[in-house]
Design a protein around this motif. Structure first.
Motif, short mmCIF file in Angstrom:
data_model
loop_
_atom_site.label_atom_id
_atom_site.label_comp_id
_atom_site.label_asym_id
_atom_site.label_seq_id
_atom_site.Cartn_x
_atom_site.Cartn_y
_atom_site.Cartn_z
N ASN A 109 27.01 -17.04 84.67
CA ASN A 109 27.51 -16.70 86.01
C ASN A 109 28.27 -17.85 86.64
N PHE A 110 27.82 -19.07 86.39
CA PHE A 110 28.43 -20.23 87.01
C PHE A 110 29.43 -20.94 86.11
N ALA A 111 29.56 -20.48 84.86
CA ALA A 111 30.48 -21.09 83.90
C ALA A 111 30.23 -22.59 83.77
N ILE A 112 28.94 -22.93 83.65
CA ILE A 112 28.57 -24.34 83.46
C ILE A 112 27.60 -24.43 82.29
N GLU A 113 27.53 -25.59 81.70
CA GLU A 113 26.58 -25.85 80.63
C GLU A 113 25.69 -27.01 81.03
N PRO A 114 24.42 -26.74 81.32
CA PRO A 114 23.53 -27.83 81.67
C PRO A 114 23.21 -28.69 80.44
N VAL A 115 23.08 -29.97 80.66
CA VAL A 115 22.72 -30.88 79.58
C VAL A 115 21.23 -31.19 79.71
N GLY A 116 20.43 -30.53 78.90
CA GLY A 116 19.00 -30.78 78.87
C GLY A 116 18.29 -30.45 80.17
#
Length: 124
Positions: free
Chosen positions: A33-40
């Motif tokens: 939905n937010f077009a983001i990739e969390p890192v860990g």
């Protein structure tokens, strides 16, 4: 405040509630939905805290206004939405146009208009 604006603010509140709860308690589902990739874990924590927290704080202000008739919180949430919309416009200018940015921008602008109009009507 007119019933139509109470309903419109209620719909905005429900939308923000859904986004806030999902961001806070199911951040992996919000990645698309937010077009983001969390890192860990730190990235997931950011989705929970920053995104979920801002949405749920906005919900608290809107719910307070809806239940008490004191709509100053509507202005605060409109300001938050305005800065979010401004960020999208900055992104279009800095990063280039992508049509995927338009629907959330329109929703944010509509929420701003609804909240400010509801607040102004309540003040009359």
């Amino acid at each position: 405040m007119d019933l139509i604006f109470q309903i419109a603010v209620g719909i905005a509140t429900l939308m923000l509630t859904g986004l806030g709860i999902m961001s806070m308690f199911a951040p992996r589902k919000m990645v698309g939905n937010f077009a983001i990739e969390p890192v860990g874990a730190p990235g997931l924590s950011t989705i929970r805290s920053v995104i979920g927290g801002l949405f749920l704080a906005s919900v608290a202000l809107l719910a307070y206004g809806l239940t008490t008739g004191q709509t100053q919180g509507f202005v605060a949430v409109a300001l938050i939405m305005g800065v979010v919309a401004f960020g999208r416009i900055v992104g279009i200018i800095a990063d280039g146009f992508d049509k995927a940015v338009i629907p959330p921008l329109v929703v944010e602008l509509v929420i701003i208009v609804v909240l400010l109009t509801a607040h102004n009507q309540a003040a009359v």
